[in-house]
Design a protein around this motif. Structure first.
Motif, PDB file in Angstrom:
ATOM      1  N   PRO A 275       0.816  -1.222   0.000  1.00  0.00           N
ATOM      2  CA  PRO A 275       0.000   0.000   0.000  1.00  0.00           C
ATOM      3  C   PRO A 275       0.846   1.267   0.000  1.00  0.00           C
ATOM      4  CG  PRO A 275      -0.855  -1.587   1.580  1.00  0.00           C
ATOM      5  CD  PRO A 275       0.468  -2.116   1.120  1.00  0.00           C
ATOM      6  N   GLN A 276       0.365   2.254  -0.748  1.00  0.00           N
ATOM      7  CA  GLN A 276       1.086   3.525  -0.836  1.00  0.00           C
ATOM      8  C   GLN A 276       1.328   4.131   0.544  1.00  0.00           C
ATOM      9  OE1 GLN A 276      -0.962   6.102  -3.750  1.00  0.00           O
ATOM     10  NE2 GLN A 276      -2.049   4.252  -4.382  1.00  0.00           N
ATOM     11  N   SER A 277       0.304   4.080   1.385  1.00  0.00           N
ATOM     12  CA  SER A 277       0.418   4.701   2.708  1.00  0.00           C
ATOM     13  C   SER A 277       1.373   3.947   3.618  1.00  0.00           C
ATOM     14  CB  SER A 277      -0.958   4.774   3.374  1.00  0.00           C
ATOM     15  OG  SER A 277      -1.486   3.467   3.586  1.00  0.00           O
ATOM     16  N   ARG A 278       1.623   2.675   3.317  1.00  0.00           N
ATOM     17  CA  ARG A 278       2.521   1.875   4.160  1.00  0.00           C
ATOM     18  C   ARG A 278       3.975   2.014   3.718  1.00  0.00           C
ATOM     19  NH1 ARG A 278      -0.191  -2.223   6.723  1.00  0.00           N
ATOM     20  NH2 ARG A 278       1.714  -2.346   7.977  1.00  0.00           N
ATOM     21  N   GLY A 280       4.863   5.226   2.087  1.00  0.00           N
ATOM     22  CA  GLY A 280       5.082   6.658   1.986  1.00  0.00           C
ATOM     23  C   GLY A 280       5.499   7.121   0.607  1.00  0.00           C
ATOM     24  N   GLY A 282       3.241   7.206  -2.284  1.00  0.00           N
ATOM     25  CA  GLY A 282       2.182   7.772  -3.106  1.00  0.00           C
ATOM     26  C   GLY A 282       2.143   7.187  -4.500  1.00  0.00           C
ATOM     27  N   SER A 306      -7.915  -1.901   1.212  1.00  0.00           N
ATOM     28  CA  SER A 306      -7.320  -0.688   1.784  1.00  0.00           C
ATOM     29  C   SER A 306      -5.813  -0.889   1.964  1.00  0.00           C
ATOM     30  CB  SER A 306      -8.021  -0.335   3.093  1.00  0.00           C
ATOM     31  OG  SER A 306      -7.549   0.883   3.615  1.00  0.00           O
ATOM     32  N   SER A 307      -5.318  -0.685   3.182  1.00  0.00           N
ATOM     33  CA  SER A 307      -3.878  -0.826   3.428  1.00  0.00           C
ATOM     34  C   SER A 307      -3.599  -1.950   4.420  1.00  0.00           C
ATOM     35  CB  SER A 307      -3.303   0.484   3.964  1.00  0.00           C
ATOM     36  OG  SER A 307      -3.943   0.849   5.177  1.00  0.00           O
ATOM     37  N   ARG A 369      -0.206   1.071  12.580  1.00  0.00           N
ATOM     38  CA  ARG A 369      -0.398   2.199  11.679  1.00  0.00           C
ATOM     39  C   ARG A 369       0.315   3.454  12.175  1.00  0.00           C
ATOM     40  NH1 ARG A 369      -1.780  -1.559   9.443  1.00  0.00           N
ATOM     41  NH2 ARG A 369      -3.599  -1.958   8.143  1.00  0.00           N
ATOM     42  N   LEU A 374       5.995   2.935   9.465  1.00  0.00           N
ATOM     43  CA  LEU A 374       6.095   3.294   8.052  1.00  0.00           C
ATOM     44  C   LEU A 374       7.214   2.498   7.390  1.00  0.00           C
ATOM     45  CD1 LEU A 374       5.115   5.180   5.777  1.00  0.00           C
ATOM     46  CD2 LEU A 374       6.948   6.744   6.425  1.00  0.00           C
TER      47      LEU A 374
END
Length: 425
Positions: A275-278, A280, A282, A306-307, A369, A374
């Motif tokens: 996941p992008q959010s995991r 950083g 994007g 989702s993530s 999270r 990260l």
């Protein structure tokens, strides 16, 4: 990717040839090894192609197919490839080996059918040298074993093993040759000839050393796509081989029109398996557009994932068959479990933090999270098991080829060489 000392496998060359009697001559032959039934001590050695004694030893060996037809109680010498470890009747694993107690040997180094394998019970004095838990890089190696045919794990097996030898046709011999413990520990490769050179710098390595070599290989001369270029690329890499103009969605397995991409329900969009959010990263060129982990996915199923981390269990997802989710994890259908694992492991080796993005690592934790998490994604033990349960298939290999040849210029090494997963983790 940093490996803790506990996760770093030993260099194969340093441990391969040491048995209970110490280091044996590099070209020990049939007469040097204890024979079944003679009360000798189990030993380990290496057969180099330049030795007449070694040639005689190999001439006396039967292949696995022949060994499987022999009666219990027969003494034999058998030649085959180490293809895994039996853990229960009908079950042979190719990674995450639980101990050093047993081996599975087959004529084909990529054999997956336990009925074509000879199951070997290792005596205590040979486990430290030949056990796959201690030396996972031995997976795929060709060996000769002396022992007695006997049922093991309710299947044809080899017990009372008195000698094991590595068959290494490239092993040097004669004056000035390196000692056996200095020989490289490379594994045989069944890659097409044009790819052997691609991985040349990684051959013979294990652990963090292998991870570093692969990072350099798959990070060199790579084309970075723009995010809007992924639509066209995915229509190619994930094309339905049986239906031109359609793509296969990752989680549902559905074949859908290639042009039906977008953000509306029942369309497909770009799923970032890491996941992008995991991470950083994007959607910027680099990890955000790396085709080795971006796949077509149903819009609503993608949103539901989702993530989340990857792990077993949960409740049925509802739209994607054989898919489960809970508050902190996602379990995809069996047919793509290995695909997911190899994509995640690729990302952990490819992105090491030196390009301005997070250093991606695979973790045993799920559900975190916070900012300290990260760059981490779990669960490592589950992903390693999925990798073994679902080996690369024709679709995954064709996808790897397309990414390399048409789009990015690099490959996922764990699709080409699945055994490298257990050699690193």
């Amino acid at each position: 990717m940093a490996l803790s000392p506990a996760l770093r496998p030993p260099r194969l060359a340093a441990v391969l040839l040491v048995g209970v009697l110490g280091v044996l001559p590099a070209c020990a032959g049939a007469d040097d090894a204890a024979r079944p039934g003679e009360g000798g001590t189990a030993r380990s050695t290496l057969l180099g192609s330049g030795s007449e004694a070694a040639s005689q030893a190999l001439e006396g060996a039967v292949d696995v197919a022949q060994a499987l037809t022999m009666p219990d109680g027969a003494s034999l010498r058998v030649r085959g490839h180490l293809v895994g470890q039996p853990t229960a009747p009908g079950t042979v694993v190719r990674g995450s080996f639980p101990d050093d107690l047993a081996l599975a040997v087959a004529d084909d180094p990529q054999e997956r059918d336990p009925s074509r394998m000879l199951l070997v019970q290792l005596p205590e004095e040979l486990r430290g040298t030949w056990g796959l838990a201690s030396h996972p890089a031995l997976l795929g190696a060709e060996v000769v074993l002396d022992g007695e045919r006997a049922a093991y794990f309710s299947a044809p097996g080899l017990k009372r093993v008195t000698a094991v030898a590595l068959v290494d046709a490239a092993a040097p011999s004669g004056p000035g040759a390196p000692a056996p413990t200095d020989l490289p520990g490379g594994l045989p490769s069944d890659l097409p000839a044009e790819l052997v050179g691609y991985y040349a710098d990684a051959e013979g390595r294990t652990g963090e050393d292998l991870a570093r070599a692969l990072h350099e290989i798959i990070s060199t001369d790579v084309d970075r796509l723009r995010y809007d270029e992924l639509w066209e690329a995915l229509r190619d890499t994930d094309a339905d081989p049986d239906a031109p103009g359609r793509v296969i969605e990752l989680y549902t397995g559905d074949s859908v029109p290639g042009e039906a991409n977008g953000g509306d329900p029942d369309e497909w969009n770009r799923e970032h398996v890491w996941p992008q959010s995991r991470g950083g990263f994007g959607t910027s060129a680099g990890p955000g557009t790396d085709l080795h982990h971006v796949r077509p996915a149903d819009v609503s199923v993608n949103a539901d994932r989702s993530s989340l981390d990857f792990d077993d269990g949960g409740s049925p997802q509802g739209e994607a068959d054989d898919t489960y989710r809970d508050a902190d994890s996602w379990e995809p259908r069996d047919a793509v479990k290995g695909d997911v694992a190899r994509m995640v492991l690729y990302m952990a080796v490819r992105y090491e933090g030196g390009d301005g993005y997070a250093d991606l690592e695979v973790s045993e934790e799920v559900g975190r999270r916070d900012l300290d998490a990260l760059g981490y994604l779990g669960r490592l033990s589950t992903l390693l098991r999925w990798h073994e349960q679902d080996p690369p298939d024709a679709f995954e290999r064709a996808r790897n080829d397309a990414i390399h040849e048409t789009w990015q210029g690099n490959r996922n090494p764990f699709v080409d060489r699945p055994e490298w997963v257990s050699a690193i983790w």
